[in-house]
Design a protein around this motif. Sequence first.
Motif, mmCIF file in Angstrom:
data_model
loop_
_atom_site.group_PDB
_atom_site.id
_atom_site.type_symbol
_atom_site.label_atom_id
_atom_site.label_comp_id
_atom_site.label_asym_id
_atom_site.label_seq_id
_atom_site.Cartn_x
_atom_site.Cartn_y
_atom_site.Cartn_z
ATOM 1 N N ALA A 35 2.285 8.393 2.770
ATOM 2 C CA ALA A 35 2.921 7.178 2.237
ATOM 3 C C ALA A 35 4.089 6.744 3.122
ATOM 4 O O ALA A 35 4.275 5.547 3.390
ATOM 5 C CB ALA A 35 3.395 7.419 0.807
ATOM 6 N N ALA A 79 0.844 4.052 -2.857
ATOM 7 C CA ALA A 79 0.558 5.442 -2.503
ATOM 8 C C ALA A 79 1.684 6.363 -2.967
ATOM 9 O O ALA A 79 1.439 7.453 -3.502
ATOM 10 C CB ALA A 79 0.364 5.565 -0.992
ATOM 11 N N LEU A 105 0.835 -1.213 0.000
ATOM 12 C CA LEU A 105 0.000 0.000 0.000
ATOM 13 C C LEU A 105 0.865 1.256 0.000
ATOM 14 O O LEU A 105 0.564 2.228 -0.705
ATOM 15 C CB LEU A 105 -0.922 -0.003 1.223
ATOM 16 N N SER A 106 1.957 1.230 0.774
ATOM 17 C CA SER A 106 2.832 2.406 0.839
ATOM 18 C C SER A 106 3.498 2.676 -0.508
ATOM 19 O O SER A 106 3.649 3.834 -0.916
ATOM 20 C CB SER A 106 3.894 2.226 1.926
ATOM 21 N N GLY A 159 0.538 13.837 0.667
ATOM 22 C CA GLY A 159 0.530 12.471 0.149
ATOM 23 C C GLY A 159 1.843 11.751 0.411
ATOM 24 O O GLY A 159 1.861 10.577 0.798
#
Length: 289
Positions: A215, A54, A50-51, A211
Motif C-alpha cells: 500500500a 489497500a 487504490l493505496s 500488505g
Amino acid sequence: AFLINMKLIRLTLQVAGLAVIFYFLFQRLHRDWEKVAQYERRFDIPRLVLSVVALCAVLGAMIPIWRAILRRMGYDLPMGKAWRIWFISNLGKYVPGKVWQVTGMIYMCETEGIPKRVTGVSVILAQALSTLSAAGLFGFYIALERGQVDPAWTYSVGILLLVGGVAVHPRVLERLINFALRAFKRDPVQIAFSFGGLLYITGLYTLSWCGYGLALYVFISSLTPIPPGLVWAMIPIHAMAYTAGLLAPLAPGGLGVREGFLALFLGYHLPGAVAALSALLSRLWFTGA
C-alpha cells in the motif's frame, strides 16, 4: 508537585524529541529542494485511491488476527464488536502515555464479558508477535542490503533476529514478556499457546506487513514514478518504521519516529529529499485511512 514536575519533564522531552526529528527532516527538504523540484512529479488520483483502499483493507485485517488470539484464549468476540473496539481504542495511540489504547480495549472488552486480564494478555501477545515479525522482515532486508546500509545496523539486526527466532517459542516469549512487565511493576502473564499457534499468528502478521508495504509503494508511486522492484524494500522498511514508532515511549502515535525511520531507509533507494517528503506525506495518508 512531584507528579506535575514529572509530567512537565515528559512533555518537554516529547516536544524536544519531535522538534529534533522534524528539524532534520525539513532541513533535508530545504537543502535538497532543487532535487525535489527536478524530480518527476505527478498526482495520480486512481493510484492514490487504490493505496487508501489497500491500506484500509490491511488495517481491517488486523482485527481477525486479534480475534484469532482471543479465540485461542477461549473468547469468541463477534466481528462487528471487535471492529468497533479495535478502531475506537486505536485513537488512544495519539494520546501521550502509550496506555490509552490498551485501557480502552480492556474497558470495552469487559463490557462484552471478556476479563481484563485476557484482553491485556491478547494485546501484549499481539504486539510481541507483530514486533518479532517486523524484526524478521527487516533483518532479511538488512542482510540483502548490507553493502548499502550502515554496518552497525547489520550487527544490531543480526542480534535481534537471533533473539527473535528463539523468542517465538511460547516459554521463552512468556519469560521475556514477564521480564518486561516486572520492570513496569505489572503482574506476570501466562502464554497458553502452542509453538505452532504462535508461528501461525506470526505468519499472519508477516502477511499484513506485506500488505502495508505494498500500500505504501502504491501511495508513493501516486506522487512520483518509482521502480516496481522497490516494493520489496518498502515492506520491511515500513514494518520496522511503524514498530519503532509504536514502541517509542515519548512519541504519541509514533509521531516523528516513524517518519524519521522511513526517511532514513527510503533515502537508500530514493533521493534524500524525496524520501523525507514521502515520509511526511505518508503520515497524513495513514492517519486519514
